[in-house]
Scaffold this motif. Structure first.
Motif, PDB file in Angstrom:
ATOM      1  N   THR A  26       7.072   0.124   5.945  1.00 40.05           N
ATOM      2  CA  THR A  26       6.859   0.482   4.543  1.00 40.05           C
ATOM      3  C   THR A  26       5.878  -0.493   3.900  1.00 40.05           C
ATOM      4  O   THR A  26       5.632  -1.583   4.423  1.00 40.05           O
ATOM      5  CB  THR A  26       8.180   0.454   3.753  1.00 40.05           C
ATOM      6  OG1 THR A  26       8.742  -0.874   3.819  1.00 40.05           O
ATOM      7  CG2 THR A  26       9.180   1.449   4.330  1.00 40.05           C
ATOM      8  N   SER A  27       5.324  -0.097   2.763  1.00 47.33           N
ATOM      9  CA  SER A  27       4.364  -0.942   2.054  1.00 47.33           C
ATOM     10  C   SER A  27       4.416  -0.653   0.560  1.00 47.33           C
ATOM     11  O   SER A  27       4.685   0.478   0.146  1.00 47.33           O
ATOM     12  CB  SER A  27       2.943  -0.684   2.576  1.00 47.33           C
ATOM     13  OG  SER A  27       1.990  -1.379   1.794  1.00 47.33           O
ATOM     14  N   GLU A  28       4.166  -1.676  -0.239  1.00 49.63           N
ATOM     15  CA  GLU A  28       4.110  -1.511  -1.693  1.00 49.63           C
ATOM     16  C   GLU A  28       2.742  -1.926  -2.237  1.00 49.63           C
ATOM     17  O   GLU A  28       2.595  -2.244  -3.407  1.00 49.63           O
ATOM     18  CB  GLU A  28       5.217  -2.320  -2.362  1.00 49.63           C
ATOM     19  CG  GLU A  28       6.611  -1.835  -2.006  1.00 49.63           C
ATOM     20  CD  GLU A  28       7.685  -2.452  -2.873  1.00 49.63           C
ATOM     21  OE1 GLU A  28       7.352  -3.371  -3.651  1.00 49.63           O
ATOM     22  OE2 GLU A  28       8.844  -2.018  -2.774  1.00 49.63           O
ATOM     23  N   ARG A  29       1.726  -1.928  -1.347  1.00 49.54           N
ATOM     24  CA  ARG A  29       0.387  -2.339  -1.765  1.00 49.54           C
ATOM     25  C   ARG A  29      -0.195  -1.431  -2.839  1.00 49.54           C
ATOM     26  O   ARG A  29      -1.000  -1.854  -3.660  1.00 49.54           O
ATOM     27  CB  ARG A  29      -0.550  -2.345  -0.563  1.00 49.54           C
ATOM     28  CG  ARG A  29      -0.326  -3.508   0.390  1.00 49.54           C
ATOM     29  CD  ARG A  29      -1.351  -3.476   1.508  1.00 49.54           C
ATOM     30  NE  ARG A  29      -1.183  -4.589   2.433  1.00 49.54           N
ATOM     31  CZ  ARG A  29      -1.932  -4.772   3.504  1.00 49.54           C
ATOM     32  NH1 ARG A  29      -2.892  -3.908   3.797  1.00 49.54           N
ATOM     33  NH2 ARG A  29      -1.724  -5.801   4.301  1.00 49.54           N
ATOM     34  N   GLU A  30       0.180  -0.140  -2.801  1.00 55.22           N
ATOM     35  CA  GLU A  30      -0.412   0.812  -3.726  1.00 55.22           C
ATOM     36  C   GLU A  30       0.165   0.696  -5.134  1.00 55.22           C
ATOM     37  O   GLU A  30      -0.363   1.295  -6.071  1.00 55.22           O
ATOM     38  CB  GLU A  30      -0.201   2.240  -3.206  1.00 55.22           C
ATOM     39  CG  GLU A  30      -0.803   2.494  -1.826  1.00 55.22           C
ATOM     40  CD  GLU A  30      -2.294   2.191  -1.787  1.00 55.22           C
ATOM     41  OE1 GLU A  30      -2.999   2.542  -2.748  1.00 55.22           O
ATOM     42  OE2 GLU A  30      -2.748   1.578  -0.800  1.00 55.22           O
ATOM     43  N   LYS A  31       1.262  -0.025  -5.289  1.00 57.26           N
ATOM     44  CA  LYS A  31       1.859  -0.154  -6.609  1.00 57.26           C
ATOM     45  C   LYS A  31       0.994  -1.021  -7.516  1.00 57.26           C
ATOM     46  O   LYS A  31       0.344  -1.956  -7.076  1.00 57.26           O
ATOM     47  CB  LYS A  31       3.266  -0.758  -6.505  1.00 57.26           C
ATOM     48  CG  LYS A  31       4.313   0.210  -5.981  1.00 57.26           C
ATOM     49  CD  LYS A  31       5.688  -0.398  -6.050  1.00 57.26           C
ATOM     50  CE  LYS A  31       6.759   0.601  -5.651  1.00 57.26           C
ATOM     51  NZ  LYS A  31       6.889   1.688  -6.628  1.00 57.26           N
ATOM     52  N   VAL A  32       0.992  -0.684  -8.801  1.00 60.67           N
ATOM     53  CA  VAL A  32       0.248  -1.459  -9.784  1.00 60.67           C
ATOM     54  C   VAL A  32       0.891  -2.840  -9.922  1.00 60.67           C
ATOM     55  O   VAL A  32       2.115  -2.953 -10.043  1.00 60.67           O
ATOM     56  CB  VAL A  32       0.238  -0.751 -11.153  1.00 60.67           C
ATOM     57  CG1 VAL A  32      -0.335  -1.663 -12.228  1.00 60.67           C
ATOM     58  CG2 VAL A  32      -0.561   0.544 -11.073  1.00 60.67           C
ATOM     59  N   SER A  33       0.077  -3.883  -9.882  1.00 62.38           N
ATOM     60  CA  SER A  33       0.579  -5.247 -10.084  1.00 62.38           C
ATOM     61  C   SER A  33      -0.272  -5.923 -11.155  1.00 62.38           C
ATOM     62  O   SER A  33      -1.444  -5.592 -11.335  1.00 62.38           O
ATOM     63  CB  SER A  33       0.528  -6.053  -8.776  1.00 62.38           C
ATOM     64  OG  SER A  33      -0.798  -6.136  -8.297  1.00 62.38           O
ATOM     65  N   PHE A  34       0.324  -6.853 -11.858  1.00 58.94           N
ATOM     66  CA  PHE A  34      -0.352  -7.520 -12.959  1.00 58.94           C
ATOM     67  C   PHE A  34      -0.552  -8.997 -12.653  1.00 58.94           C
ATOM     68  O   PHE A  34       0.218  -9.603 -11.900  1.00 58.94           O
ATOM     69  CB  PHE A  34       0.459  -7.380 -14.253  1.00 58.94           C
ATOM     70  CG  PHE A  34       0.578  -5.970 -14.750  1.00 58.94           C
ATOM     71  CD1 PHE A  34      -0.444  -5.388 -15.478  1.00 58.94           C
ATOM     72  CD2 PHE A  34       1.705  -5.215 -14.480  1.00 58.94           C
ATOM     73  CE1 PHE A  34      -0.350  -4.088 -15.935  1.00 58.94           C
ATOM     74  CE2 PHE A  34       1.817  -3.919 -14.922  1.00 58.94           C
ATOM     75  CZ  PHE A  34       0.792  -3.351 -15.650  1.00 58.94           C
ATOM     76  N   ASN A  35      -1.602  -9.562 -13.242  1.00 62.45           N
ATOM     77  CA  ASN A  35      -1.833 -10.998 -13.196  1.00 62.45           C
ATOM     78  C   ASN A  35      -1.452 -11.606 -14.537  1.00 62.45           C
ATOM     79  O   ASN A  35      -1.520 -10.938 -15.576  1.00 62.45           O
ATOM     80  CB  ASN A  35      -3.313 -11.304 -12.919  1.00 62.45           C
ATOM     81  CG  ASN A  35      -3.741 -10.834 -11.542  1.00 62.45           C
ATOM     82  OD1 ASN A  35      -3.050 -11.064 -10.566  1.00 62.45           O
ATOM     83  ND2 ASN A  35      -4.874 -10.157 -11.470  1.00 62.45           N
ATOM     84  N   LYS A 221      -1.006   3.584 -14.629  1.00 59.45           N
ATOM     85  CA  LYS A 221      -2.431   3.736 -14.367  1.00 59.45           C
ATOM     86  C   LYS A 221      -3.152   4.373 -15.549  1.00 59.45           C
ATOM     87  O   LYS A 221      -4.261   3.980 -15.909  1.00 59.45           O
ATOM     88  CB  LYS A 221      -2.646   4.565 -13.100  1.00 59.45           C
ATOM     89  CG  LYS A 221      -2.224   3.837 -11.834  1.00 59.45           C
ATOM     90  CD  LYS A 221      -2.445   4.688 -10.596  1.00 59.45           C
ATOM     91  CE  LYS A 221      -2.036   3.931  -9.337  1.00 59.45           C
ATOM     92  NZ  LYS A 221      -2.198   4.747  -8.121  1.00 59.45           N
ATOM     93  N   GLU A 222      -2.502   5.361 -16.172  1.00 65.63           N
ATOM     94  CA  GLU A 222      -3.103   5.998 -17.346  1.00 65.63           C
ATOM     95  C   GLU A 222      -3.203   5.007 -18.502  1.00 65.63           C
ATOM     96  O   GLU A 222      -4.192   4.987 -19.241  1.00 65.63           O
ATOM     97  CB  GLU A 222      -2.277   7.214 -17.752  1.00 65.63           C
ATOM     98  CG  GLU A 222      -2.372   8.367 -16.763  1.00 65.63           C
ATOM     99  CD  GLU A 222      -1.491   9.540 -17.144  1.00 65.63           C
ATOM    100  OE1 GLU A 222      -0.840   9.456 -18.221  1.00 65.63           O
ATOM    101  OE2 GLU A 222      -1.435  10.529 -16.388  1.00 65.63           O
ATOM    102  N   LEU A 223      -2.174   4.170 -18.657  1.00 62.71           N
ATOM    103  CA  LEU A 223      -2.190   3.153 -19.706  1.00 62.71           C
ATOM    104  C   LEU A 223      -3.341   2.174 -19.483  1.00 62.71           C
ATOM    105  O   LEU A 223      -4.079   1.835 -20.419  1.00 62.71           O
ATOM    106  CB  LEU A 223      -0.857   2.397 -19.708  1.00 62.71           C
ATOM    107  CG  LEU A 223      -0.782   1.148 -20.588  1.00 62.71           C
ATOM    108  CD1 LEU A 223      -0.870   1.512 -22.056  1.00 62.71           C
ATOM    109  CD2 LEU A 223       0.497   0.369 -20.312  1.00 62.71           C
ATOM    110  N   ILE A 224      -3.530   1.741 -18.230  1.00 61.79           N
ATOM    111  CA  ILE A 224      -4.596   0.795 -17.914  1.00 61.79           C
ATOM    112  C   ILE A 224      -5.961   1.416 -18.163  1.00 61.79           C
ATOM    113  O   ILE A 224      -6.872   0.775 -18.699  1.00 61.79           O
ATOM    114  CB  ILE A 224      -4.467   0.318 -16.452  1.00 61.79           C
ATOM    115  CG1 ILE A 224      -3.187  -0.516 -16.288  1.00 61.79           C
ATOM    116  CG2 ILE A 224      -5.673  -0.514 -16.036  1.00 61.79           C
ATOM    117  CD1 ILE A 224      -2.843  -0.837 -14.850  1.00 61.79           C
TER     118      ILE A 224
END
Length: 316
Positions: A26-35, A221-224
């Motif tokens: 499994t992977s969560e790379r595609e999830k939006v992440s914040f700095n 993603k829409e918010l960003i």
């Protein structure tokens, strides 16, 4: 590009051994992440390791491992000492036993890994182990060391390969009685159960993971995208739901709502194929200016020097 192995070693069943590699399933790379950003400068936040007493930054070569045996008292453990307790499972997954699949409580599952042969040598041994697990309709249980910890691993056939799922130890699983014992024994009428059963029947289907849609991820993603375009963000107004008088009333309303509900929309992947533009990261990459950088831009503007469109634009 070939996937990168997370772990390499050997799989052993009695005297039959073969080299294998584990790959995260499994992977969560595609999830939006914040700095985290400094509001004043627009620069990213960097974490430093500091001494808890002096507050001074500690270089990596001065950082050691320690176990707290009393308040403020630590026993130092070196890497060499840790290696002295290395187990055979550090490099070899030894199959200890075979158990029925339905005897492994899902509560013990941690994360899955794909298990494949590592190179051509030993492929026949790998296939023998895989096929015998499949034919016996059992789960192979072994041990493996990952990230300096030994784990129990449950191995089952999957396609041409194997899937190994790390399992929790009993001391990691909480007793459900602590949470469920206070739930009262409620007497339900036949009418209530009939209505509830009808709702379940109208929602019955088959497990199709391709239809799962992460609504929150899409909304992020829409918010960003809106923020990157400088659009104003307003919180949606939620209409209050109707008051429910009692359980029977709620069940009846649920049945009526299910009858009025339209068919499910096509999965997100299908909609994307029909022309929906996927939002890429490049569309979102805009500089975030802090107060200091904004003041510097204003000074440049007053002096008549041209500004680039990227610096002129402020996300948010």
């Amino acid at each position: 590009m070939a996937p990168r192995a997370y772990w390499k070693g050997y799989l052993r069943l009695s005297l039959v051994t073969c080299p294998i590699a584990l790959y995260p399933a499994t992977s969560e790379r595609e999830k939006v992440s914040f700095n985290q950003i400094n509001k004043e400068t627009g620069n990213r936040i960097r974490y430093r390791k500091v001494d808890a007493e002096t507050g001074e930054e500690v270089p990596s070569e001065n950082i050691i491992k320690g176990y707290e045996v009393a308040k403020g008292e630590y026993v130092e453990i070196t890497d060499e000492e840790l290696e002295s307790v290395a187990l055979d499972s550090t490099k070899t997954i030894e199959i200890d036993e075979f158990v029925p699949r339905d005897e492994i409580d899902e509560l013990y599952n941690i994360r899955p890994y794909y298990m494949a042969p590592d190179g051509n040598v030993g492929e026949d041994a790998f296939v023998v182990i895989r096929n015998v697990i499949e034919q016996m309709k059992m789960v192979a249980v072994g041990r493996v060391v990952l990230t300096s910890r030994e784990h129990v691993i449950a191995i089952v056939p999957r396609g041409k390969g194997l899937m190994g799922t790390l399992l929790r130890f009993p001391y990691e699983v909480r007793d459900s009685a602590e949470y469920f014992d206070d739930i009262p024994n409620v007497k339900l009428t036949k009418d209530m159960m009939d209505l509830a059963r009808h709702i379940v029947e109208t929602k019955s289907g088959h497990f199709k993971p391709e239809q799962f849609e992460d609504h929150y991820e899409h909304a992020l993603k829409e918010l960003i995208e809106k923020k990157a375009k400088g659009e104003k963000i307003e919180a949606p107004k939620h209409e209050p739901s109707g008051k429910v008088i009692n359980l029977m009333d709620a069940l009846r309303r649920s049945v009526q709502a299910e009858k009025a509900t339209p068919a499910r929309p096509a999965p997100a992947a299908t909609r994307a194929k029909k022309g929906r533009k996927a939002s890429g990261q490049k569309e979102m990459l805009l500089p975030i200016q802090g107060k200091k950088s904004a003041q510097a831009e204003n000074a440049k503007a007053e002096s008549g020097k041209p500004r680039t469109a990227a610096k002129h634009r402020k996300a948010g």
